[in-house]
Design a protein around this motif. Structure first.
Motif, PDB file in Angstrom:
ATOM      1  N   UNK B  70       0.821  -1.209   0.000  1.00 38.54           N
ATOM      2  CA  UNK B  70       0.000   0.000   0.000  1.00 38.54           C
ATOM      3  C   UNK B  70       0.854   1.256   0.000  1.00 38.54           C
ATOM      4  N   UNK B  71       1.977   1.201   0.715  1.00 45.22           N
ATOM      5  CA  UNK B  71       2.899   2.346   0.732  1.00 45.22           C
ATOM      6  C   UNK B  71       3.364   2.640  -0.684  1.00 45.22           C
ATOM      7  N   UNK B  72       3.674   1.560  -1.378  1.00 49.89           N
ATOM      8  CA  UNK B  72       4.172   1.742  -2.745  1.00 49.89           C
ATOM      9  C   UNK B  72       3.097   2.391  -3.623  1.00 49.89           C
ATOM     10  N   UNK B  73       1.850   1.896  -3.532  1.00 47.44           N
ATOM     11  CA  UNK B  73       0.828   2.469  -4.415  1.00 47.44           C
ATOM     12  C   UNK B  73       0.474   3.888  -3.985  1.00 47.44           C
ATOM     13  N   UNK B  74       0.409   4.135  -2.669  1.00 47.20           N
ATOM     14  CA  UNK B  74       0.088   5.476  -2.182  1.00 47.20           C
ATOM     15  C   UNK B  74       1.137   6.491  -2.620  1.00 47.20           C
ATOM     16  N   UNK B  75       2.417   6.130  -2.411  1.00 51.91           N
ATOM     17  CA  UNK B  75       3.481   7.070  -2.758  1.00 51.91           C
ATOM     18  C   UNK B  75       3.526   7.304  -4.265  1.00 51.91           C
ATOM     19  N   UNK B  76       3.279   6.254  -5.038  1.00 56.31           N
ATOM     20  CA  UNK B  76       3.303   6.423  -6.491  1.00 56.31           C
ATOM     21  C   UNK B  76       2.200   7.377  -6.942  1.00 56.31           C
ATOM     22  N   UNK B  77       0.966   7.120  -6.431  1.00 55.14           N
ATOM     23  CA  UNK B  77      -0.149   7.989  -6.808  1.00 55.14           C
ATOM     24  C   UNK B  77       0.142   9.423  -6.404  1.00 55.14           C
ATOM     25  N   UNK B  78       0.631   9.606  -5.153  1.00 59.26           N
ATOM     26  CA  UNK B  78       0.877  10.961  -4.659  1.00 59.26           C
ATOM     27  C   UNK B  78       1.988  11.627  -5.463  1.00 59.26           C
ATOM     28  N   UNK B  79       3.032  10.873  -5.761  1.00 57.23           N
ATOM     29  CA  UNK B  79       4.170  11.450  -6.482  1.00 57.23           C
ATOM     30  C   UNK B  79       3.750  11.921  -7.868  1.00 57.23           C
ATOM     31  N   UNK B  80       3.012  11.064  -8.576  1.00 53.28           N
ATOM     32  CA  UNK B  80       2.610  11.444  -9.932  1.00 53.28           C
ATOM     33  C   UNK B  80       1.598  12.587  -9.886  1.00 53.28           C
ATOM     34  N   UNK B  81       0.699  12.533  -8.886  1.00 52.98           N
ATOM     35  CA  UNK B  81      -0.284  13.617  -8.765  1.00 52.98           C
ATOM     36  C   UNK B  81       0.418  14.948  -8.527  1.00 52.98           C
ATOM     37  N   UNK B  82       1.421  14.958  -7.628  1.00 57.76           N
ATOM     38  CA  UNK B  82       2.135  16.211  -7.352  1.00 57.76           C
ATOM     39  C   UNK B  82       2.921  16.630  -8.593  1.00 57.76           C
ATOM     40  N   UNK B  83       3.471  15.641  -9.317  1.00 54.15           N
ATOM     41  CA  UNK B  83       4.214  15.979 -10.534  1.00 54.15           C
ATOM     42  C   UNK B  83       3.291  16.616 -11.569  1.00 54.15           C
ATOM     43  N   UNK B  84       2.072  16.075 -11.693  1.00 50.72           N
ATOM     44  CA  UNK B  84       1.104  16.668 -12.626  1.00 50.72           C
ATOM     45  C   UNK B  84       0.772  18.101 -12.196  1.00 50.72           C
ATOM     46  N   UNK B  85       0.489  18.261 -10.887  1.00 47.95           N
ATOM     47  CA  UNK B  85       0.129  19.579 -10.376  1.00 47.95           C
ATOM     48  C   UNK B  85       1.254  20.575 -10.550  1.00 47.95           C
ATOM     49  N   UNK B  86       2.475  20.152 -10.208  1.00 43.26           N
ATOM     50  CA  UNK B  86       3.624  21.057 -10.319  1.00 43.26           C
ATOM     51  C   UNK B  86       3.964  21.295 -11.781  1.00 43.26           C
ATOM     52  N   UNK B  87       3.887  20.238 -12.577  1.00 47.78           N
ATOM     53  CA  UNK B  87       4.284  20.343 -13.980  1.00 47.78           C
ATOM     54  C   UNK B  87       3.407  21.303 -14.756  1.00 47.78           C
ATOM     55  N   UNK B  88       2.126  21.396 -14.399  1.00 47.18           N
ATOM     56  CA  UNK B  88       1.247  22.332 -15.094  1.00 47.18           C
ATOM     57  C   UNK B  88       1.096  23.633 -14.316  1.00 47.18           C
ATOM     58  N   UNK B  89       1.079  23.526 -12.978  1.00 47.56           N
ATOM     59  CA  UNK B  89       0.838  24.716 -12.158  1.00 47.56           C
ATOM     60  C   UNK B  89       1.999  25.694 -12.163  1.00 47.56           C
ATOM     61  N   UNK B  90       3.236  25.162 -12.098  1.00 50.45           N
ATOM     62  CA  UNK B  90       4.394  26.063 -12.039  1.00 50.45           C
ATOM     63  C   UNK B  90       4.535  26.885 -13.328  1.00 50.45           C
TER      64      UNK B  90
END
Lengths: 316, 275
Positions: B70-90
């Motif tokens: 679960x740690x692996x799936x949670x961190x993956x989802x969170x990491x990609x979500x933050x990357x999407x947010x940062x990648x478009x938001x910044x």
């Protein structure tokens, strides 16, 4: 090479257009030097920014700024970008803030070289190192991989000068280049600027509030007050006569030139939103008469010496 | 600077907890005590023991293995979500800061609009429309991260745009895009890093929320949120089943928040000096 004619600039302040420059004209031949002198708020920096095309957003301009056949006020932004840093270099007042704190000084000097001359990274770095050495920042004491915070104020100003001169511009605008520096360093930096511009046949537009600084550095002087030129001419002629009461007051206030203690000019410069109808200096002027408060005195005289005053001083 | 990092307990604790989480997630890719999906109906709802350190769930699956996966799936989802947010938001925020005026207003009012919807509700709406699954969960959480990054970037970038070295760069003939990349972004990187850490923590909570309601990672792949959901039924018989994934979420969020706080403390004096 640089011809500013009848330049006027209006800036919106709280939505209301306020004139900050009116009828400013100056001519700077290739290799020549002009000093713009005046207190804070006299419009000297605004003149420099107008030449650079870097006026704040919302500024409205009138008149012409001719530079080698281009009208800078009408030029599109892309043309100005190609000119800035390449043919017109600028040195700023605050060396503490004019350098990017996160960028090595060598890279900051190399930046315009890569941008304008298309040099490779290595060639630009080598050229930047040579430029830094030329302004007196040579290894082992100062190397191009240092960051700005590792340098003193005078050293940083030398970096700013090296970056401004990197592409060998035809015109260098120096906006109060020594104001933020220690008195002991000021003379060195001024000498350096004078030597570099003379060596490269570069024109110099020097902006300062210190009349004594221009007396030693430039060929022509424009004294500005409240957005207008009040006295202009060759440095020798202006210093010989100091016809405008403001020029005399400014000279008396200079810590370098005054005989005895510097004398502050009484009063303050009028708010640009509420300038008096006549001469803007009249409220602070001992010689002001009735017409001074009614009509703006025209700038009259010959190219060698002009003054905008109804009651000018005779020769000193 | 290096010395002061060691004097910040929150930074150290946050970094340590986050490092353990990441290590566990990585380890789960190659090794877990049991296969996290392996069922053992004989040993259902077993209490913690030497064989199953955190016990087993109602299907007899090893809870420790599930938490690791679960740690692996949670961190993956969170990491990609933050990357999407940062990648478009910044880039959006940087653009808004560079081009004041209409574009700035458009981007910022767009952010206001996005903020008007509660973040998790938006994510639920998006996954409900696009269908559940890890990919859509990442996208949904990523989308509500965009305005956060856009706003923080714009605010910090406008401060940099007001600096004299930006004026100097313009006087050197640099265009707005080059100034944004060369001067503005490096000077606000610290602020963005702190924000990314905090958004990472929020994304983990959001992911747990989505998978709790069944809109995140799909079975049989384990996730903390669904473990909580499944534990509900047995909350009185086996309360530890809910406590362990809850603790995992809490620890991950705590670690990242401490890390973000610590980073902020570490970077703040430098920001203050530059001001």
């Amino acid at each position: 090479m640089l011809t500013v004619s009848d330049l006027s600039v209006t800036l919106p302040m709280a939505g209301v257009p306020v004139p900050v420059l009116s009828g400013v004209s100056l001519t700077l031949p290739r290799g020549g030097s002009v000093g713009l002198v005046g207190e804070s708020g006299s419009g000297k920096s605004m003149t420099a920014l107008a030449v650079m095309g870097l006026l704040p957003p919302g500024a409205r301009t009138g008149g012409q700024i001719g530079f080698d056949g281009h009208d800078l006020l009408a030029a599109p932004e892309a043309a100005l970008c190609a000119l800035r840093g390449r043919r017109i270099g600028m040195v700023f007042q605050e060396p503490m803030t004019a350098l990017d704190p996160l960028m090595r000084i060598g890279a900051q000097v190399a930046e315009p070289l890569r941008r304008h001359l298309g040099l490779s990274r290595a060639a630009a770095a080598a050229r930047a190192a040579a430029l830094l050495a030329r302004v007196g920042l040579a290894p082992p004491r100062v190397t191009p991989d240092l960051y700005p915070h590792q340098l003193s104020g005078g050293q940083r100003q030398r970096v700013v000068i090296a970056a401004a001169l990197a592409c060998g511009p035809d015109l260098l605008i120096a906006d109060e280049p020594t104001t933020a520096l220690d008195v002991t360093v000021q003379a060195q930096v001024l000498d350096l600027l004078a030597a570099l511009t003379a060596e490269a046949g570069m024109a110099l537009l020097l902006i300062t509030h210190d009349l004594a600084v221009v007396s030693e550095t430039v060929e022509q002087v424009l004294v500005m007050y409240a957005g207008r030129v009040v006295e202009s001419g060759s440095t020798a002629a202006v210093f010989a006569r100091m016809a405008h009461p403001y020029t005399r007051a400014l000279f008396a206030a200079s810590p370098h030139a005054a005989v005895g203690d510097p004398a502050p000019i009484p009063g303050v410069m009028p708010d640009p939103r509420a300038r008096p109808p006549g001469c803007a200096f009249a409220p602070r002027c001992a010689r002001a008469g009735g017409e001074c408060t009614r009509t703006v005195p025209p700038l009259l005289g010959t190219d060698a010496h002009r003054v905008a005053c109804f009651h000018p001083h005779a020769a000193r | 600077m290096k010395g002061s990092a060691w004097r910040s307990p929150s930074l150290l604790a946050g970094a340590a907890i986050t490092a353990v989480m990441v290590a566990v997630a990585l380890l789960s890719l190659v090794w877990t005590p049991y296969r996290p999906t392996a069922m053992d109906f004989v040993h259902r709802l077993a209490p913690p023991s030497a064989v199953h350190p955190l016990g087993t769930d109602s299907f007899g699956r090893d809870v420790l293995s599930m938490i690791m996966a679960g740690a692996q799936s949670s961190l993956t989802v969170a990491l990609i979500a933050v990357a999407v947010g940062a990648g478009l938001g910044i880039p959006l925020g940087a653009l808004a800061a560079a081009r004041a005026g209409l574009l700035d207003d458009l981007v910022m009012r767009g952010c206001d609009l996005a903020f008007a919807f509660p973040a998790l509700l938006t994510a639920v709406m998006i996954t409900a429309l696009a269908g559940p699954g890890a990919g859509n969960a990442m996208l949904a959480i990523g989308i509500f991260n965009i305005p956060v990054f856009a706003r923080v970037t714009r605010g910090a970038a406008r401060g940099v745009w007001a600096r004299e070295y930006v004026l100097a760069a313009r006087a050197a003939g640099r265009g707005d895009a080059a100034i944004s990349v060369v001067h503005v972004l490096p000077n606000i990187a610290a602020v963005l890093m702190v924000q990314a850490t905090i958004q990472f923590a929020l994304a983990i909570v959001a992911d747990a929320g989505l998978s709790y309601v069944g809109l995140g990672v799909q079975p049989p792949q384990p996730s903390w949120g669904r473990m909580l959901n499944e534990a509900q039924t047995f909350i009185w018989r086996a309360p530890l089943l809910a406590i362990f994934p809850g603790l995992a979420i809490m620890l991950a969020v705590l670690g990242l928040n401490l890390l973000g706080d610590g980073l902020q403390d570490l970077l703040d004096p430098r920001l203050r000096r530059a001001r």
